[in-house]
Write a protein that holds these residues in place. Structure first.
Motif, PDB file in Angstrom:
ATOM      1  N   GLU A  11       0.925  -1.112   0.150  1.00  0.00           N
ATOM      2  CA  GLU A  11      -0.056  -0.025   0.097  1.00  0.00           C
ATOM      3  C   GLU A  11       1.085   1.352   0.147  1.00  0.00           C
ATOM      4  O   GLU A  11       1.647   1.199   0.695  1.00  0.00           O
ATOM      5  N   GLY A  12       0.429   2.225  -0.825  1.00  0.00           N
ATOM      6  CA  GLY A  12       1.630   3.226  -1.067  1.00  0.00           C
ATOM      7  C   GLY A  12       2.332   3.114  -2.194  1.00  0.00           C
ATOM      8  O   GLY A  12       2.979   4.521  -2.600  1.00  0.00           O
ATOM      9  N   ASN A  13       2.774   1.754  -2.393  1.00  0.00           N
ATOM     10  CA  ASN A  13       3.594   1.769  -3.623  1.00  0.00           C
ATOM     11  C   ASN A  13       2.746   1.413  -4.926  1.00  0.00           C
ATOM     12  O   ASN A  13       3.547   0.755  -5.827  1.00  0.00           O
ATOM     13  N   GLU A  14       1.685   1.908  -5.022  1.00  0.00           N
ATOM     14  CA  GLU A  14       0.806   1.535  -6.187  1.00  0.00           C
ATOM     15  C   GLU A  14       1.563   2.002  -7.721  1.00  0.00           C
ATOM     16  O   GLU A  14       1.342   1.037  -8.623  1.00  0.00           O
ATOM     17  N   ASP A  15       2.414   2.931  -7.639  1.00  0.00           N
ATOM     18  CA  ASP A  15       3.097   3.154  -8.870  1.00  0.00           C
ATOM     19  C   ASP A  15       3.867   2.038  -9.406  1.00  0.00           C
ATOM     20  O   ASP A  15       4.236   2.076 -10.721  1.00  0.00           O
ATOM     21  N   ALA A  16       4.185   0.964  -8.802  1.00  0.00           N
ATOM     22  CA  ALA A  16       4.829   0.088  -9.095  1.00  0.00           C
ATOM     23  C   ALA A  16       3.870  -0.837 -10.065  1.00  0.00           C
ATOM     24  O   ALA A  16       4.383  -1.776 -10.781  1.00  0.00           O
ATOM     25  N   ILE A  17       2.600  -0.911  -9.708  1.00  0.00           N
ATOM     26  CA  ILE A  17       1.714  -1.903 -10.360  1.00  0.00           C
ATOM     27  C   ILE A  17       2.121  -1.684 -12.075  1.00  0.00           C
ATOM     28  O   ILE A  17       1.940  -2.835 -12.584  1.00  0.00           O
ATOM     29  N   PRO A  18       1.944  -0.612 -12.981  1.00  0.00           N
ATOM     30  CA  PRO A  18       2.186  -0.717 -14.013  1.00  0.00           C
ATOM     31  C   PRO A  18       3.236  -1.497 -14.814  1.00  0.00           C
ATOM     32  O   PRO A  18       3.518  -2.101 -15.571  1.00  0.00           O
ATOM     33  N   PHE A  19       4.454  -1.382 -13.821  1.00  0.00           N
ATOM     34  CA  PHE A  19       5.676  -2.114 -14.046  1.00  0.00           C
ATOM     35  C   PHE A  19       5.302  -3.551 -14.173  1.00  0.00           C
ATOM     36  O   PHE A  19       5.847  -4.185 -15.146  1.00  0.00           O
ATOM     37  N   TYR A  20       4.898  -4.338 -13.036  1.00  0.00           N
ATOM     38  CA  TYR A  20       4.602  -5.551 -13.162  1.00  0.00           C
ATOM     39  C   TYR A  20       3.600  -5.890 -14.287  1.00  0.00           C
ATOM     40  O   TYR A  20       3.564  -6.972 -14.529  1.00  0.00           O
ATOM     41  N   GLU A  21       2.567  -5.015 -14.508  1.00  0.00           N
ATOM     42  CA  GLU A  21       1.742  -5.416 -15.763  1.00  0.00           C
ATOM     43  C   GLU A  21       2.306  -5.598 -17.045  1.00  0.00           C
ATOM     44  O   GLU A  21       1.972  -6.192 -17.939  1.00  0.00           O
ATOM     45  N   LYS A  22       3.566  -5.113 -17.146  1.00  0.00           N
ATOM     46  CA  LYS A  22       4.398  -5.291 -18.251  1.00  0.00           C
ATOM     47  C   LYS A  22       4.716  -6.804 -18.499  1.00  0.00           C
ATOM     48  O   LYS A  22       5.004  -7.288 -19.697  1.00  0.00           O
ATOM     49  N   PHE A  23       4.803  -7.397 -17.373  1.00  0.00           N
ATOM     50  CA  PHE A  23       5.153  -8.953 -17.380  1.00  0.00           C
ATOM     51  C   PHE A  23       3.824  -9.692 -17.179  1.00  0.00           C
ATOM     52  O   PHE A  23       3.805 -10.997 -17.029  1.00  0.00           O
ATOM     53  N   ASP A  24       2.579  -9.167 -17.449  1.00  0.00           N
ATOM     54  CA  ASP A  24       1.254  -9.635 -17.768  1.00  0.00           C
ATOM     55  C   ASP A  24       0.711 -10.127 -16.162  1.00  0.00           C
ATOM     56  O   ASP A  24      -0.187 -10.756 -16.284  1.00  0.00           O
ATOM     57  N   PHE A  25       1.189  -9.478 -15.244  1.00  0.00           N
ATOM     58  CA  PHE A  25       0.369  -9.641 -13.887  1.00  0.00           C
ATOM     59  C   PHE A  25      -0.866  -8.956 -14.038  1.00  0.00           C
ATOM     60  O   PHE A  25      -0.759  -7.821 -14.566  1.00  0.00           O
ATOM     61  N   LYS A  26      -1.652  -9.644 -13.365  1.00  0.00           N
ATOM     62  CA  LYS A  26      -3.194  -8.878 -13.239  1.00  0.00           C
ATOM     63  C   LYS A  26      -3.445  -8.751 -11.830  1.00  0.00           C
ATOM     64  O   LYS A  26      -3.148  -9.689 -10.955  1.00  0.00           O
ATOM     65  N   THR A  27      -4.508  -7.825 -11.578  1.00  0.00           N
ATOM     66  CA  THR A  27      -5.083  -7.655 -10.334  1.00  0.00           C
ATOM     67  C   THR A  27      -5.939  -8.693 -10.005  1.00  0.00           C
ATOM     68  O   THR A  27      -6.680  -8.986 -10.823  1.00  0.00           O
ATOM     69  N   ARG A  28      -5.983  -9.556  -8.713  1.00  0.00           N
ATOM     70  CA  ARG A  28      -6.697 -10.615  -8.737  1.00  0.00           C
ATOM     71  C   ARG A  28      -7.681 -10.303  -7.364  1.00  0.00           C
ATOM     72  O   ARG A  28      -8.690 -10.741  -7.191  1.00  0.00           O
ATOM     73  N   PHE A  29      -6.801  -9.818  -6.283  1.00  0.00           N
ATOM     74  CA  PHE A  29      -7.508  -9.502  -5.124  1.00  0.00           C
ATOM     75  C   PHE A  29      -7.220  -8.050  -4.739  1.00  0.00           C
ATOM     76  O   PHE A  29      -5.907  -7.591  -5.059  1.00  0.00           O
ATOM     77  N   HIS A  30      -7.950  -7.540  -3.908  1.00  0.00           N
ATOM     78  CA  HIS A  30      -7.607  -6.642  -2.930  1.00  0.00           C
ATOM     79  C   HIS A  30      -7.621  -6.750  -1.495  1.00  0.00           C
ATOM     80  O   HIS A  30      -8.750  -7.273  -1.143  1.00  0.00           O
ATOM     81  N   VAL A  31      -6.694  -6.821  -0.891  1.00  0.00           N
ATOM     82  CA  VAL A  31      -6.646  -7.292   0.448  1.00  0.00           C
ATOM     83  C   VAL A  31      -6.409  -6.088   1.516  1.00  0.00           C
ATOM     84  O   VAL A  31      -5.618  -5.417   1.256  1.00  0.00           O
ATOM     85  N   LEU A  32      -7.703  -6.115   2.488  1.00  0.00           N
ATOM     86  CA  LEU A  32      -7.539  -5.138   3.364  1.00  0.00           C
ATOM     87  C   LEU A  32      -7.165  -5.693   4.737  1.00  0.00           C
ATOM     88  O   LEU A  32      -7.538  -6.781   5.000  1.00  0.00           O
ATOM     89  N   GLN A  33      -6.446  -4.933   5.513  1.00  0.00           N
ATOM     90  CA  GLN A  33      -5.932  -5.668   6.637  1.00  0.00           C
ATOM     91  C   GLN A  33      -6.005  -4.743   7.743  1.00  0.00           C
ATOM     92  O   GLN A  33      -5.689  -3.488   7.825  1.00  0.00           O
ATOM     93  N   ILE A  34      -5.887  -5.288   9.125  1.00  0.00           N
ATOM     94  CA  ILE A  34      -5.864  -4.491  10.452  1.00  0.00           C
ATOM     95  C   ILE A  34      -4.762  -5.165  11.003  1.00  0.00           C
ATOM     96  O   ILE A  34      -4.544  -6.633  11.100  1.00  0.00           O
ATOM     97  N   ILE A  35      -3.738  -4.484  11.289  1.00  0.00           N
ATOM     98  CA  ILE A  35      -2.539  -4.894  12.019  1.00  0.00           C
ATOM     99  C   ILE A  35      -2.497  -4.316  13.704  1.00  0.00           C
ATOM    100  O   ILE A  35      -2.879  -3.067  13.907  1.00  0.00           O
ATOM    101  N   ASN A  36      -2.904  -5.382  14.490  1.00  0.00           N
ATOM    102  CA  ASN A  36      -2.962  -4.807  16.059  1.00  0.00           C
ATOM    103  C   ASN A  36      -1.745  -4.771  16.553  1.00  0.00           C
ATOM    104  O   ASN A  36      -1.070  -5.729  16.500  1.00  0.00           O
TER     105      ASN A  36
END
Length: 158
Positions: A132-157
């Motif tokens: 999270e916060g590093n979403e600018d990296a997503i287009p880089f990985y999409e060049k390798f044909d990675f696709k978004t499969r999940f959006h994971v939301l998390q709470i860290i206690n």
């Protein structure tokens, strides 16, 4: 075991494979990546400020298969990519290039090395997690044909 040369990139640069027993060699770069994630994160700064290389490397070394690819300029490591495989599932675990070396396709070369290694292991799926916060990296990985499969939301206690 010594590092294995993968490819000579430019006059003074080369891509090498570092033996997993030498994972400590990438610690300074990993710390830079962790600081980058801390700086970019809106919601998980506490995680990155308390996350240690010792903790991360223990988890990585527990993987069935682990490969560490690095870019070396002269004798200095300027980037790395870690890939792992467990039970036929592959992952690009970590990728970092020092800021002054970005834009020279080094990330592409490292990722290609990792993807070729994972392909050689016949991984049925390959994942990459973008902090999270590093979403600018997503287009880089999409060049390798990675696709978004999940959006994971998390709470860290704490």
């Amino acid at each position: 075991m010594a590092a294995r040369l993968i490819v000579s990139v430019m006059n003074k640069m080369e891509i090498i494979e570092i033996p997993k027993e030498s994972i400590h060699e990438i610690e300074p770069l990993w710390r830079e990546l962790n600081s980058h994630h801390h700086e970019k994160s809106n919601n998980f700064k506490g995680h990155f400020s308390s996350f240690t290389f010792t903790e991360r490397s223990k988890k990585l070394l527990a993987m069935d298969n682990l490969a560490i690819f690095a870019v070396k300029e002269n004798s200095e490591l300027v980037g790395y990519c870690i890939a792992s495989s467990n039970n036929g599932a592959g992952e690009i675990d970590s990728l970092y290039i020092k800021p002054q070396f970005r834009g020279a396709s080094l990330g592409m070369l490292l990722t290609e090395s990792a993807m070729a290694w994972l392909s050689g292991l016949n991984c049925s799926q390959i994942s990459v997690y973008v902090a999270e916060g590093n979403e600018d990296a997503i287009p880089f990985y999409e060049k390798f044909d990675f696709k978004t499969r999940f959006h994971v939301l998390q709470i860290i206690n704490s």
